[in-house]
Design a protein around this motif. Sequence first.
Motif, PDB file in Angstrom:
ATOM      1  N   VAL A  52       0.850  -1.189   0.000  1.00 34.77           N
ATOM      2  CA  VAL A  52       0.000   0.000   0.000  1.00 34.77           C
ATOM      3  C   VAL A  52       0.886   1.239   0.000  1.00 34.77           C
ATOM      4  O   VAL A  52       1.750   1.397   0.871  1.00 34.77           O
ATOM      5  CB  VAL A  52      -0.943   0.024   1.219  1.00 34.77           C
ATOM      6  CG1 VAL A  52      -1.769   1.311   1.241  1.00 34.77           C
ATOM      7  CG2 VAL A  52      -1.852  -1.198   1.222  1.00 34.77           C
ATOM      8  N   LEU A  53       0.686   2.098  -0.982  1.00 34.72           N
ATOM      9  CA  LEU A  53       1.373   3.376  -1.062  1.00 34.72           C
ATOM     10  C   LEU A  53       0.343   4.452  -0.767  1.00 34.72           C
ATOM     11  O   LEU A  53      -0.720   4.494  -1.376  1.00 34.72           O
ATOM     12  CB  LEU A  53       1.978   3.591  -2.453  1.00 34.72           C
ATOM     13  CG  LEU A  53       2.906   2.489  -2.960  1.00 34.72           C
ATOM     14  CD1 LEU A  53       3.371   2.806  -4.369  1.00 34.72           C
ATOM     15  CD2 LEU A  53       4.081   2.305  -2.031  1.00 34.72           C
ATOM     16  N   ILE A  54       0.660   5.311   0.188  1.00 27.43           N
ATOM     17  CA  ILE A  54      -0.258   6.369   0.597  1.00 27.43           C
ATOM     18  C   ILE A  54       0.027   7.639  -0.199  1.00 27.43           C
ATOM     19  O   ILE A  54       1.183   8.038  -0.340  1.00 27.43           O
ATOM     20  CB  ILE A  54      -0.120   6.654   2.109  1.00 27.43           C
ATOM     21  CG1 ILE A  54      -0.540   5.428   2.931  1.00 27.43           C
ATOM     22  CG2 ILE A  54      -0.915   7.879   2.520  1.00 27.43           C
ATOM     23  CD1 ILE A  54      -2.007   5.088   2.882  1.00 27.43           C
ATOM     24  N   LEU A  55      -1.023   8.260  -0.694  1.00 27.01           N
ATOM     25  CA  LEU A  55      -0.928   9.551  -1.374  1.00 27.01           C
ATOM     26  C   LEU A  55      -1.487  10.594  -0.428  1.00 27.01           C
ATOM     27  O   LEU A  55      -2.651  10.517  -0.037  1.00 27.01           O
ATOM     28  CB  LEU A  55      -1.725   9.544  -2.676  1.00 27.01           C
ATOM     29  CG  LEU A  55      -1.422   8.423  -3.667  1.00 27.01           C
ATOM     30  CD1 LEU A  55      -2.372   8.480  -4.843  1.00 27.01           C
ATOM     31  CD2 LEU A  55       0.016   8.491  -4.123  1.00 27.01           C
ATOM     32  N   VAL A  56      -0.648  11.544  -0.031  1.00 23.65           N
ATOM     33  CA  VAL A  56      -1.084  12.606   0.878  1.00 23.65           C
ATOM     34  C   VAL A  56      -1.245  13.901   0.093  1.00 23.65           C
ATOM     35  O   VAL A  56      -0.613  14.087  -0.938  1.00 23.65           O
ATOM     36  CB  VAL A  56      -0.108  12.778   2.075  1.00 23.65           C
ATOM     37  CG1 VAL A  56      -0.145  11.551   2.969  1.00 23.65           C
ATOM     38  CG2 VAL A  56       1.305  13.051   1.614  1.00 23.65           C
ATOM     39  N   PRO A  57      -2.084  14.828   0.576  1.00 28.37           N
ATOM     40  CA  PRO A  57      -2.423  16.019  -0.206  1.00 28.37           C
ATOM     41  C   PRO A  57      -1.316  17.062  -0.314  1.00 28.37           C
ATOM     42  O   PRO A  57      -1.370  17.921  -1.192  1.00 28.37           O
ATOM     43  CB  PRO A  57      -3.640  16.597   0.521  1.00 28.37           C
ATOM     44  CG  PRO A  57      -3.569  16.052   1.897  1.00 28.37           C
ATOM     45  CD  PRO A  57      -2.870  14.730   1.805  1.00 28.37           C
ATOM     46  N   PHE A  58      -0.330  17.011   0.579  1.00 31.63           N
ATOM     47  CA  PHE A  58       0.754  17.995   0.519  1.00 31.63           C
ATOM     48  C   PHE A  58       1.984  17.398   1.183  1.00 31.63           C
ATOM     49  O   PHE A  58       1.906  16.424   1.926  1.00 31.63           O
ATOM     50  CB  PHE A  58       0.356  19.312   1.205  1.00 31.63           C
ATOM     51  CG  PHE A  58      -0.144  19.123   2.612  1.00 31.63           C
ATOM     52  CD1 PHE A  58       0.737  19.119   3.684  1.00 31.63           C
ATOM     53  CD2 PHE A  58      -1.493  18.948   2.860  1.00 31.63           C
ATOM     54  CE1 PHE A  58       0.281  18.933   4.972  1.00 31.63           C
ATOM     55  CE2 PHE A  58      -1.966  18.777   4.152  1.00 31.63           C
ATOM     56  CZ  PHE A  58      -1.067  18.766   5.214  1.00 31.63           C
ATOM     57  N   SER A  59       3.107  17.983   0.890  1.00 29.47           N
ATOM     58  CA  SER A  59       4.374  17.490   1.426  1.00 29.47           C
ATOM     59  C   SER A  59       4.514  17.887   2.890  1.00 29.47           C
ATOM     60  O   SER A  59       4.534  19.068   3.218  1.00 29.47           O
ATOM     61  CB  SER A  59       5.537  18.062   0.602  1.00 29.47           C
ATOM     62  OG  SER A  59       6.748  17.534   1.069  1.00 29.47           O
ATOM     63  N   ASP A  60       4.576  16.891   3.744  1.00 29.17           N
ATOM     64  CA  ASP A  60       4.745  17.103   5.176  1.00 29.17           C
ATOM     65  C   ASP A  60       5.466  15.874   5.715  1.00 29.17           C
ATOM     66  O   ASP A  60       4.897  14.771   5.707  1.00 29.17           O
ATOM     67  CB  ASP A  60       3.386  17.283   5.852  1.00 29.17           C
ATOM     68  CG  ASP A  60       3.489  17.520   7.354  1.00 29.17           C
ATOM     69  OD1 ASP A  60       4.523  17.155   7.968  1.00 29.17           O
ATOM     70  OD2 ASP A  60       2.537  18.060   7.922  1.00 29.17           O
ATOM     71  N   GLU A  61       6.687  16.050   6.146  1.00 24.89           N
ATOM     72  CA  GLU A  61       7.496  14.919   6.597  1.00 24.89           C
ATOM     73  C   GLU A  61       6.829  14.162   7.743  1.00 24.89           C
ATOM     74  O   GLU A  61       6.960  12.943   7.848  1.00 24.89           O
ATOM     75  CB  GLU A  61       8.903  15.392   7.008  1.00 24.89           C
ATOM     76  CG  GLU A  61       9.875  14.265   7.238  1.00 24.89           C
ATOM     77  CD  GLU A  61      10.065  13.341   6.039  1.00 24.89           C
ATOM     78  OE1 GLU A  61      10.311  12.133   6.271  1.00 24.89           O
ATOM     79  OE2 GLU A  61       9.962  13.798   4.881  1.00 24.89           O
ATOM     80  N   ARG A  62       6.073  14.851   8.575  1.00 22.94           N
ATOM     81  CA  ARG A  62       5.365  14.169   9.669  1.00 22.94           C
ATOM     82  C   ARG A  62       4.314  13.207   9.125  1.00 22.94           C
ATOM     83  O   ARG A  62       4.164  12.092   9.634  1.00 22.94           O
ATOM     84  CB  ARG A  62       4.724  15.177  10.615  1.00 22.94           C
ATOM     85  CG  ARG A  62       5.758  15.964  11.422  1.00 22.94           C
ATOM     86  CD  ARG A  62       5.102  17.029  12.243  1.00 22.94           C
ATOM     87  NE  ARG A  62       4.448  17.962  11.312  1.00 22.94           N
ATOM     88  CZ  ARG A  62       3.458  18.774  11.614  1.00 22.94           C
ATOM     89  NH1 ARG A  62       2.991  18.820  12.834  1.00 22.94           N
ATOM     90  NH2 ARG A  62       2.933  19.573  10.717  1.00 22.94           N
TER      91      ARG A  62
END
Length: 105
Positions: A52-62
């Motif tokens: 599973v690869l997660i796609l997040v809406p913006f770049s945030d290392e946390r």
Amino acid sequence: MSDVLADLGIALAPSEEPAGGGWDVVLAHVERGAAILPVLQRARAQAAQAPVLILVPFSDERLVQLALRLGARGCFALGSPLQELRDMLRAELPVLTPSPSGGAP
């Protein structure tokens, strides 16, 4: 993003199991303000064996680190260079090779 996937020979199958059963990889999109864990759990429930690869809406290392700690095999921030997504997919599915014509192999 669909161009990147097509270039690597990946067919999209939103929320429906492909003929022949099982996915090779799952891209799970986490919407802004949504929690990663429920999205990851839902993806695993549908495709237990696929990475599973997660796609997040913006770049945030946390967010990236959280997704990885929760068990995602990778995390891609929308808006990041698409080469990062290509590299991540190739790492998870090393058999992927783009065809000379740029389409599916």
